[in-house]
Motif scaffolding. Structure first.
Motif, mmCIF file in Angstrom:
data_model
loop_
_atom_site.group_PDB
_atom_site.id
_atom_site.type_symbol
_atom_site.label_atom_id
_atom_site.label_comp_id
_atom_site.label_asym_id
_atom_site.label_seq_id
_atom_site.Cartn_x
_atom_site.Cartn_y
_atom_site.Cartn_z
ATOM 1 N N ASP A 135 0.847 -1.188 0.000
ATOM 2 C CA ASP A 135 0.000 0.000 0.000
ATOM 3 C C ASP A 135 0.887 1.244 0.000
ATOM 4 N N ASP A 136 0.430 2.301 -0.649
ATOM 5 C CA ASP A 136 1.225 3.534 -0.739
ATOM 6 C C ASP A 136 0.900 4.533 0.360
ATOM 7 N N ASN A 137 0.275 4.060 1.428
ATOM 8 C CA ASN A 137 -0.077 4.928 2.553
ATOM 9 C C ASN A 137 0.474 4.336 3.848
ATOM 10 N N PRO A 138 0.556 5.143 4.894
ATOM 11 C CA PRO A 138 0.942 4.575 6.186
ATOM 12 C C PRO A 138 -0.141 3.628 6.692
ATOM 13 N N VAL A 139 0.272 2.424 7.034
ATOM 14 C CA VAL A 139 -0.669 1.414 7.538
ATOM 15 C C VAL A 139 -0.216 0.981 8.929
ATOM 16 N N LEU A 140 -1.096 1.102 9.897
ATOM 17 C CA LEU A 140 -0.816 0.561 11.222
ATOM 18 C C LEU A 140 -1.413 -0.831 11.314
ATOM 19 N N MET A 141 -0.600 -1.773 11.744
ATOM 20 C CA MET A 141 -1.082 -3.142 11.920
ATOM 21 C C MET A 141 -1.061 -3.472 13.405
ATOM 22 N N PHE A 142 -2.244 -3.715 13.960
ATOM 23 C CA PHE A 142 -2.341 -4.095 15.366
ATOM 24 C C PHE A 142 -2.440 -5.609 15.467
ATOM 25 N N GLU A 143 -1.633 -6.138 16.369
ATOM 26 C CA GLU A 143 -1.562 -7.588 16.551
ATOM 27 C C GLU A 143 -1.820 -7.860 18.032
ATOM 28 N N HIS A 144 -2.608 -8.895 18.329
ATOM 29 C CA HIS A 144 -2.930 -9.163 19.738
ATOM 30 C C HIS A 144 -1.949 -10.168 20.320
ATOM 31 N N LYS A 145 -1.462 -9.826 21.498
ATOM 32 C CA LYS A 145 -0.402 -10.654 22.095
ATOM 33 C C LYS A 145 -0.861 -12.077 22.388
ATOM 34 N N LEU A 146 -2.150 -12.260 22.633
ATOM 35 C CA LEU A 146 -2.639 -13.613 22.924
ATOM 36 C C LEU A 146 -2.905 -14.423 21.663
ATOM 37 N N LEU A 147 -2.761 -13.800 20.514
ATOM 38 C CA LEU A 147 -3.051 -14.509 19.256
ATOM 39 C C LEU A 147 -1.786 -14.901 18.487
ATOM 40 N N TYR A 148 -0.624 -14.422 18.923
ATOM 41 C CA TYR A 148 0.597 -14.628 18.141
ATOM 42 C C TYR A 148 0.955 -16.108 17.944
ATOM 43 N N GLY A 149 0.757 -16.889 19.012
ATOM 44 C CA GLY A 149 1.290 -18.245 18.949
ATOM 45 C C GLY A 149 2.805 -18.271 19.047
ATOM 46 N N SER A 150 3.392 -17.239 19.698
ATOM 47 C CA SER A 150 4.837 -17.239 19.883
ATOM 48 C C SER A 150 5.241 -18.450 20.710
ATOM 49 N N LYS A 151 6.387 -18.996 20.359
ATOM 50 C CA LYS A 151 6.792 -20.257 20.982
ATOM 51 C C LYS A 151 7.940 -20.043 21.962
ATOM 52 N N GLY A 152 8.274 -21.124 22.677
ATOM 53 C CA GLY A 152 9.412 -21.107 23.590
ATOM 54 C C GLY A 152 9.151 -20.163 24.756
ATOM 55 N N ASN A 153 10.234 -19.509 25.186
ATOM 56 C CA ASN A 153 10.069 -18.655 26.359
ATOM 57 C C ASN A 153 9.408 -17.327 26.029
ATOM 58 N N ARG A 154 9.029 -17.111 24.779
ATOM 59 C CA ARG A 154 8.259 -15.911 24.427
ATOM 60 C C ARG A 154 6.764 -16.231 24.333
ATOM 61 N N ALA A 155 6.364 -17.457 24.706
ATOM 62 C CA ALA A 155 4.945 -17.820 24.654
ATOM 63 C C ALA A 155 4.171 -17.059 25.729
ATOM 64 N N GLU A 156 2.887 -16.854 25.510
ATOM 65 C CA GLU A 156 2.044 -16.095 26.426
ATOM 66 C C GLU A 156 1.131 -17.016 27.210
ATOM 67 N N LYS A 157 1.010 -16.744 28.503
ATOM 68 C CA LYS A 157 0.013 -17.462 29.300
ATOM 69 C C LYS A 157 -1.396 -17.062 28.833
ATOM 70 N N GLY A 158 -2.276 -18.050 28.766
ATOM 71 C CA GLY A 158 -3.663 -17.754 28.406
ATOM 72 C C GLY A 158 -3.860 -17.439 26.935
ATOM 73 N N ALA A 159 -2.874 -17.787 26.105
ATOM 74 C CA ALA A 159 -2.969 -17.464 24.686
ATOM 75 C C ALA A 159 -4.064 -18.270 23.995
ATOM 76 N N VAL A 160 -4.696 -17.636 23.025
ATOM 77 C CA VAL A 160 -5.657 -18.331 22.161
ATOM 78 C C VAL A 160 -4.901 -18.943 20.986
ATOM 79 N N SER A 161 -3.937 -18.202 20.471
ATOM 80 C CA SER A 161 -3.006 -18.679 19.458
ATOM 81 C C SER A 161 -3.639 -19.480 18.332
ATOM 82 N N PRO A 162 -4.441 -18.816 17.543
ATOM 83 C CA PRO A 162 -5.078 -19.557 16.447
ATOM 84 C C PRO A 162 -4.038 -20.073 15.459
ATOM 85 N N ILE A 163 -4.144 -21.345 15.159
ATOM 86 C CA ILE A 163 -3.278 -21.961 14.156
ATOM 87 C C ILE A 163 -4.131 -22.124 12.915
#
Lengths: 325, 337
Positions: free
Chosen positions: B166-194
């Motif tokens: 896109d040729d405009n400024p775009v803000l992308m908001f990401e929810h911490k409980l949805l990332y599915g980050s793994k290892g020691n960066r994982a979140e308690k209570g995550a929904v983490s959609p796969i």
């Protein structure tokens, strides 16, 4: 040291400064007549700073101006016609009437819309410099700012990042002694803004900002350093805002002898006298011709603006988002 | 077709865009440090090995400064993907986003473009008042910005790619409980959609919402985590004979208004679920839009389920009361019948 200027090139810089001076004076008159519907931050007294710096730049180099940007734009060869049309809120203005006095610019001349938030142009200039390097060009970016900007967080963040990444940027601090009505001494513990450069590991240079040749020489050194990939420079130009901060500012907070002293070192007087003296020895008629041709150019700009239409109502919501080249 | 979480989907999206276009680069704090985390939530993990420090640029802790650098680079032919470790830090760069990025094209009369992506993690995750806010509405109010909020891996990658192009400024908001980050960066209570993510190039167009669950009795609009709260509520409501339609706008600006209005014209009832503070919030805007444009189709007032007007609390028991729960959504919907 850069080569000294011959009479022709020094006269060209004199004419550029004169263009800025007379343009600003006419703007003030038009404002008082109600024909410029804006506040105005005039560049009167500071002409040598922008003119000297831009004399060291190429057409494809970049400039970020401030809320006092007419001089920056004129010095980088933005057409007086489209600046005047913008100030008079016409559709032919350099920002199509969306910007006004505080945002004049023309990207075709490498002049971005001026950034009227104090200090905010400094990181943007660093990004422009980063981009130049990533794109493999040797373009440089100049961030003009006042001494007031040096007390903004953005300024410190930008100078630090420009220094650590050796970005091709020249931070030109136009120290005109007053941030709006606040004197330099009230808000700085250092003698010169350039003293702060050491904190970021870059050269800090202070020059007589009313001497267009001194400014040009310092800018040439800074630009060469930036183009060579050696990093940024903080260049402080000591100058004086001979007018008020903005409209209807009578400058009652400034001592008369200070104003008198600075006006005795007016950049046009300094360079004009130099052109008439040895070794240039130009006749007074050379300066008179510059005066006449500048008047013609400004008359033409005002006539262009006068003849131009205001933006039409259907322009209201345009250009909020990019519409293409 | 690979199966992955949102952090990995974003990473692959960034990787593909950087391979495709040499003007794309990443800039932010702790995003490429060898042996580091790949950003606070692992999105850029490993990218510096492929692209090097010249294109995965680690900055000092200078949010306003690097935002401005991203703006300047975007104005001159580059396509930066910047990120903040926590969305809350966007407030440190508010001037660069709101006064500079959002207004540059307008101030220039259309002569300058700012193709900038700014990614920001949001949402309450037991970090208290300064690392857990929901911020979208601060930016949906700013003309000149586009705002996206992906809640699935497919959308995350597709919207990331669309944002970069896109040729405009775009803000992308990401929810911490949805990332599915793994290892020691994982979140308690995550929904983490796969979810399934195509191997071939695709985008999710900015401005197009999605119906997550079709239904005929009530329209529930959510974003990010609250999409899943709405879906959980819809399952419970189904057991009680109420057939809820769940809509995920995916893009907040420009909003897919017609998708929401069409649903309301069908269901005649409307609930918006948000993790934002209630007053002057995002949900208020959506509810006002429905009230203005579909009033005569409504059988009940439009209703908001929001966070209360307090900062995000730390104590887990309080945080559970702060973020809209499935039970609160169910109760709000039942109140319409």
């Amino acid at each position: 040291m850069p080569e000294p200027l011959g009479a022709d090139r020094l006269l060209a810089l004199y004419r550029k400064m004169l263009l800025i001076r007379r343009f600003e004076e006419r703007c003030n008159a038009l404002f008082l007549q109600g024909r410029i519907p804006s506040t105005l931050h005039l560049y009167i007294g500071q002409e040598a700073s922008a003119t000297g710096v831009c004399a060291a730049l190429r057409q494809d180099d970049f400039v970020l101006g401030t809320h006092r940007p007419h001089g920056h734009a004129l010095a980088k060869d933005v057409s007086p016609r489209i600046i005047m049309a913008e100030l008079m809120a016409k559709a032919t203005g350099c920002c199509r009437g969306k910007g006004g006095s505080m945002h004049v610019g023309d990207v075709r001349q490498g002049v971005f819309p001026a950034v009227a938030i104090v200090g905010a142009g400094c990181p943007i200039a660093a990004g422009v410099g980063l981009s130049a390097r990533m794109r493999g060009t040797d373009q440089v970016a100049v961030a003009f700012h006042g001494e007031g900007a040096a007390n903004e967080g953005d300024w410190h963040e930008a100078l630090n990042m420009a220094a650590i990444w050796k970005l091709p940027v020249i931070y030109v601090c136009e120290n005109n002694l007053y941030g709006a009505s606040t004197h330099f001494d009230k808000v700085f513990r250092v003698a010169h803004v350039a003293d702060r450069a050491v904190a970021y590991g870059m050269p800090g240079v202070t020059v007589d900002g009313n001497d267009v040749e001194a400014v040009r020489d310092a800018a040439i050194t800074a630009v060469a350093r930036a183009r060579a990939g050696e990093g940024p420079t903080l260049l402080e130009t000591l100058t004086y805002r001979q007018c008020g901060h903005s409209r209807s500012d009578a400058c009652d907070y400034r001592p008369d002898d200070e104003e008198t002293e600075w006006k005795s070192r007016d950049p046009l007087t300094v360079t004009g006298a130099r052109l008439l003296a040895e070794p240039h020895s130009l006749p007074q008629s050379a300066l008179d011709e510059a005066e006449a041709s500048v008047a013609t150019e400004i008359d033409d700009a005002i006539a262009f603006a006068d003849a131009s239409p205001a933006p039409s109502p259907d322009e209201l919501e345009r250009y909020v988002y990019w519409e293409g080249d | 077709m690979a199966v992955m979480g949102i952090a990995e989907a974003l990473r692959e999206g960034i990787r593909e865009e950087m391979r495709r276009d040499p003007t794309v680069f990443c800039i932010g704090e702790d995003i490429g440090v060898p042996g580091g985390w790949g950003g606070a939530f692992t999105v850029t993990l490993g990218l510096s090995e492929e692209f090097g420090p010249e294109r995965i640029i680690d900055t000092p802790i200078s949010e306003s400064g690097f935002a401005g650098i991203a703006v300047g680079a975007a104005m001159t032919g580059m396509r930066p993907i910047a990120d903040v470790q926590y969305g809350d830090f966007l407030f440190c760069m508010m001037d660069q986003l709101v006064n500079q990025a959002a207004k540059m094209t307008y101030m220039a009369g259309g002569a300058v473009k700012v193709p900038l992506v700014m990614r920001a993690p949001v949402g309450s995750t037991r970090r208290g008042a300064q690392h857990a806010q929901t911020l979208e509405v601060f930016f949906t109010h700013v003309p000149g910005l586009k705002v996206v909020a992906p809640s699935t891996a497919y959308d995350a990658k597709g919207l990331l790619k669309a944002a970069v192009r896109d040729d405009n400024p775009v803000l992308m908001f990401e929810h911490k409980l949805l990332y599915g980050s793994k290892g020691n960066r994982a979140e308690k209570g995550a929904v983490s959609p796969i979810g399934e993510v195509p191997d071939e190039d695709y985008i999710v167009p900015i401005g197009k919402g999605a119906i997550r669950r079709p239904g005929k009795d009530v329209t529930i609009v959510g974003k990010l985590l609250t999409v899943y709260r709405a879906l959980g509520a819809a399952d419970q409501l189904a057991e009680q004979g109420i057939d809820a339609e769940v809509i995920d706008p995916r893009t907040l600006v420009p909003l897919d208004k017609e998708l929401i209005l069409e649903s309301v014209r069908k269901t005649h009832r409307f609930v918006v679920v948000e993790e934002d503070n209630r007053t002057h919030g995002w949900g208020a805007e959506i509810a006002a839009m429905v009230a203005e444009e579909a009033f005569w189709y409504l059988d009940a007032p439009p209703v908001r389920v929001s966070a209360p007007d307090i900062p995000p609390p730390f104590a887990p028991g309080l945080e559970e009361l702060y973020v809209p729960s499935i039970d609160r959504v169910v109760a709000a919907v039942k109140g319409l019948f």
